[in-house]
Design an enzyme around this catalytic site. Sequence first.
Site, mmCIF file in Angstrom:
data_model
loop_
_atom_site.group_PDB
_atom_site.id
_atom_site.type_symbol
_atom_site.label_atom_id
_atom_site.label_comp_id
_atom_site.label_asym_id
_atom_site.label_seq_id
_atom_site.Cartn_x
_atom_site.Cartn_y
_atom_site.Cartn_z
ATOM 1 C CG ASP A 37 -2.086 0.919 1.108
ATOM 2 O OD1 ASP A 37 -2.315 1.444 0.005
ATOM 3 O OD2 ASP A 37 -2.772 1.129 2.125
ATOM 4 C CG ASN A 86 -7.663 -1.822 -5.298
ATOM 5 O OD1 ASN A 86 -6.772 -2.627 -5.082
ATOM 6 N ND2 ASN A 86 -7.927 -0.827 -4.453
#
Length: 259
Positions: A37, A86
């Site tokens: 991330d 996502n």
Amino acid sequence: MAMPNLVKDAAYTAYESSLRKEVMNGAIPKHIAIIMDGNRRYAEEVLGEPTIKGHTMGRDKLKEVLEWCTDLGISHLTLFAFSTENFKRDPEEVEYIMELMEKSFYEYADSEEVHKRRAGIRVIGDRSLFSPELLKAVEYAEEKTKDYNEVTVYMAVGYGGRQDIAQAVRCIVKKVQKGEITVDDIDEDMISSAISTSDIPDPDLVLRTSGEIRISNFLLWQMAYSELYFTDVYWPGFRYIDFLRAIRTYQQRKRRYGA
Ligand code: IPE
Ligand code: MG
């Protein structure tokens, strides 16, 4: 006054090798799972570049991580590359990442290094969400490396932990319907065998970068007993010393709480 680079590099290398030595004296985890991330924040905040560039840098980091795993003898790596959530991002960004992944699967499959190391790649996630082009690239990489298990890389793409459990349940229920098993046969082992990572051990260590303290629907079933490690570093800025520190923390916890 700023330290000259030469001095800084030497100190860094010395620290890295002493850390490596320390880590090599302890139990090396067999399976590390990573939530990669902070790509966009790295590009924007650290480099002042367009956020999208962070994804390419994040991809490049993977090559290093594979080298570190080889160096330490870590045999399984599961990487959260793209979640089902996502897909809700800006279409331009999704397209950029999809093309990057497509290209990267071909590069991986054709890389000399990969064949020399016998590093297999498999993809977990909902393939019905993939474009035909991405699917082709994924199948190409899996086919080219199907006999390799010295190192196994599981790429989670279009992946969600709950979906993984749901697909395991569907698979088991079908067996009940066919009369192959009864409801009473269903136990934890059976669910583990039907889950996407059934042929590798559960992760010993789950690591997330960028300071977020969340699991975000990653390997929910598989991480029941995993050690969790969170670091503030953004993924493209993740260094070998950060990786070594994570493993050292894992080893220290094992020593304190282990059986
Ligand atoms: C991780 O970095 C990569 C993906 C989820 C595809 P992000 O894109 O989430 O970057 P940040 O967290 O917004 O900085
Ligand atoms: Mg993020």
